[in-house]
Scaffold this motif. Sequence first.
Motif, PDB file in Angstrom:
ATOM      1  N   UNK A 148       0.813  -1.205   0.000  1.00  0.00           N
ATOM      2  CA  UNK A 148       0.000   0.000   0.000  1.00  0.00           C
ATOM      3  C   UNK A 148       0.849   1.260   0.000  1.00  0.00           C
ATOM      4  N   UNK A 149       1.936   1.253   0.767  1.00  0.00           N
ATOM      5  CA  UNK A 149       2.822   2.411   0.788  1.00  0.00           C
ATOM      6  C   UNK A 149       3.449   2.636  -0.581  1.00  0.00           C
ATOM      7  N   UNK A 150       3.847   1.547  -1.248  1.00  0.00           N
ATOM      8  CA  UNK A 150       4.415   1.682  -2.590  1.00  0.00           C
ATOM      9  C   UNK A 150       3.380   2.221  -3.570  1.00  0.00           C
ATOM     10  N   UNK A 151       2.150   1.757  -3.448  1.00  0.00           N
ATOM     11  CA  UNK A 151       1.101   2.231  -4.353  1.00  0.00           C
ATOM     12  C   UNK A 151       0.761   3.695  -4.104  1.00  0.00           C
ATOM     13  N   UNK A 152       0.794   4.129  -2.843  1.00  0.00           N
ATOM     14  CA  UNK A 152       0.608   5.551  -2.562  1.00  0.00           C
ATOM     15  C   UNK A 152       1.676   6.379  -3.283  1.00  0.00           C
ATOM     16  N   UNK A 153       2.926   5.882  -3.265  1.00  0.00           N
ATOM     17  CA  UNK A 153       3.999   6.574  -3.962  1.00  0.00           C
ATOM     18  C   UNK A 153       3.738   6.638  -5.465  1.00  0.00           C
ATOM     19  N   UNK A 154       3.126   5.559  -5.989  1.00  0.00           N
ATOM     20  CA  UNK A 154       2.912   5.466  -7.439  1.00  0.00           C
ATOM     21  C   UNK A 154       1.769   6.349  -7.927  1.00  0.00           C
ATOM     22  N   UNK A 155       0.723   6.466  -7.118  1.00  0.00           N
ATOM     23  CA  UNK A 155      -0.499   7.091  -7.642  1.00  0.00           C
ATOM     24  C   UNK A 155      -0.803   8.462  -7.047  1.00  0.00           C
ATOM     25  N   UNK A 182       0.845  -4.187  -7.421  1.00  0.00           N
ATOM     26  CA  UNK A 182      -0.470  -4.740  -7.118  1.00  0.00           C
ATOM     27  C   UNK A 182      -0.576  -6.192  -7.578  1.00  0.00           C
ATOM     28  N   UNK A 183      -0.049  -6.491  -8.761  1.00  0.00           N
ATOM     29  CA  UNK A 183      -0.141  -7.847  -9.287  1.00  0.00           C
ATOM     30  C   UNK A 183       0.640  -8.852  -8.470  1.00  0.00           C
ATOM     31  N   UNK A 184       1.885  -8.537  -8.156  1.00  0.00           N
ATOM     32  CA  UNK A 184       2.701  -9.437  -7.356  1.00  0.00           C
ATOM     33  C   UNK A 184       2.108  -9.639  -5.969  1.00  0.00           C
ATOM     34  N   UNK A 185       1.618  -8.569  -5.373  1.00  0.00           N
ATOM     35  CA  UNK A 185       1.064  -8.673  -4.020  1.00  0.00           C
ATOM     36  C   UNK A 185      -0.186  -9.541  -4.007  1.00  0.00           C
ATOM     37  N   UNK A 186      -1.066  -9.343  -4.979  1.00  0.00           N
ATOM     38  CA  UNK A 186      -2.276 -10.162  -5.045  1.00  0.00           C
ATOM     39  C   UNK A 186      -1.934 -11.629  -5.241  1.00  0.00           C
ATOM     40  N   UNK A 187      -0.975 -11.906  -6.125  1.00  0.00           N
ATOM     41  CA  UNK A 187      -0.574 -13.290  -6.375  1.00  0.00           C
ATOM     42  C   UNK A 187       0.021 -13.930  -5.126  1.00  0.00           C
ATOM     43  N   UNK A 188       0.903 -13.207  -4.435  1.00  0.00           N
ATOM     44  CA  UNK A 188       1.528 -13.758  -3.235  1.00  0.00           C
ATOM     45  C   UNK A 188       0.511 -13.969  -2.120  1.00  0.00           C
TER      46      UNK A 188
END
Length: 248
Positions: A148-155, A182-188
């Motif tokens: 989530x922190x990485x996605x905040x940085x991205x968007x 998002x893809x890697x996290x969902x898969x893991x």
Amino acid sequence: MSAFGLAVRFLTILPWPVTPGEPKAEDFGRAAARFPFVGLMLGALLVILDAGLGFFFPLPVRSVGVVAALALLSGCLHLGGLAGWADGLGGGESLESGPRIMQGSSCGPLGGAAIGLVLLAKYAALVSLAGPGRWQALLVAPMLARAGMALFLCVLPSARPEEGAVSPFAREVNPAEGFGVAGWTLLLCLVLGGMGGLLAALGCGAAFAGLKRFFLAKLGGSTGGAYGAGGEMLEVLALALCAAWWGS
């Protein structure tokens, strides 16, 4: 300096072997995409710690140890961001007037209450996880929080692009890398947690969308404190959803 090593050193207090010299600008963007894997590494350490404590202590004591270890391994930085963010919002100060979000080391009453509630919620979730789902939750929750922190940085645009240790990551990250995160996290989450992990991932995804809108409306973007606060809230939600799925 490897991107993963930079991510580890930024998100944790763990030492990491790095090559001499300063990181390049592009290293910060690649490091942000590795945030979920740092969360997975922290989760693995928590699983090992929890198993070791299980030889000597009952479940409530083990849970306290795990919650404390997660905070300490992260350098308590995310909790500090949560406290500053809560104090700033509670003070009713606008961004233009100089909010107290991550402005100094002091912690006001709202910040202290926010930290206490978050730690209590994590403890309550872990105490309810006594079966096999416990180790799955310990792997999934830290990973989702740092994703989530990485996605905040991205968007999200940075509300203060010139300030803070997070600024190089916010400047260099490629928004397209958010899809990979998002893809890697969902898969893991699906591989490690099955349907419970998928539930936690989807719930955190919905919460992420709400927090994104809130940060944009309230701050015009995000700040160092908001990144930490968002990560802590997502971590609590992930543990709560895991407890709802696997809890006794």
